[in-house]
Design a protein around this motif. Structure first.
Motif, PDB file in Angstrom:
ATOM      1  N   GLU A   8       0.831  -1.209   0.000  1.00  0.00           N
ATOM      2  CA  GLU A   8       0.000   0.000   0.000  1.00  0.00           C
ATOM      3  C   GLU A   8       0.865   1.259   0.000  1.00  0.00           C
ATOM      4  O   GLU A   8       0.522   2.241  -0.657  1.00  0.00           O
ATOM      5  N   SER A  37       2.459  -5.562  -9.396  1.00  0.00           N
ATOM      6  CA  SER A  37       1.058  -5.672  -9.005  1.00  0.00           C
ATOM      7  C   SER A  37       0.902  -6.565  -7.774  1.00  0.00           C
ATOM      8  O   SER A  37       0.177  -6.234  -6.834  1.00  0.00           O
ATOM      9  N   SER A  41      -0.298  -5.399  -4.012  1.00  0.00           N
ATOM     10  CA  SER A  41      -1.501  -5.988  -3.421  1.00  0.00           C
ATOM     11  C   SER A  41      -1.184  -6.864  -2.209  1.00  0.00           C
ATOM     12  O   SER A  41      -2.077  -7.462  -1.621  1.00  0.00           O
TER      13      SER A  41
END
Length: 79
Positions: A8, A37, A41
């Motif tokens: 994040e 990605s 995540s």
């Protein structure tokens, strides 16, 4: 170190500091977009070496990265 929060933080700084898409940023720092990605995540852990490359691309030091990391709210915090 929470891998979800690391991801994040990377995503937050990527959007804030570069304005680049995931794909554009991945190319800039020499990573595969799907790898980035998965990191963002929280599905993939990264080495400090890779984090350092990402920080260079974000224009922040590792110290600045972790200062931002510490300031971010926990993802699954219960109030």
């Amino acid at each position: 170190m929470d891998i979800f929060k690391v991801g994040e933080t990377i995503k937050f700084l990527r959007n804030k500091n570069t304005g680049l898409s995931q794909e554009e940023f991945a190319i800039k720092v020499g990573l595969d977009r799907t790898y980035l990605s998965r990191v963002e995540s929280g599905q993939k852990n990264i080495t400090l070496e890779t984090l350092n490359e990402i920080c260079n691309g974000l224009g922040v030091t590792i110290t600045e990265f972790f200062m931002t990391y510490d300031e971010m709210l926990p993802i699954d915090s219960e109030v």
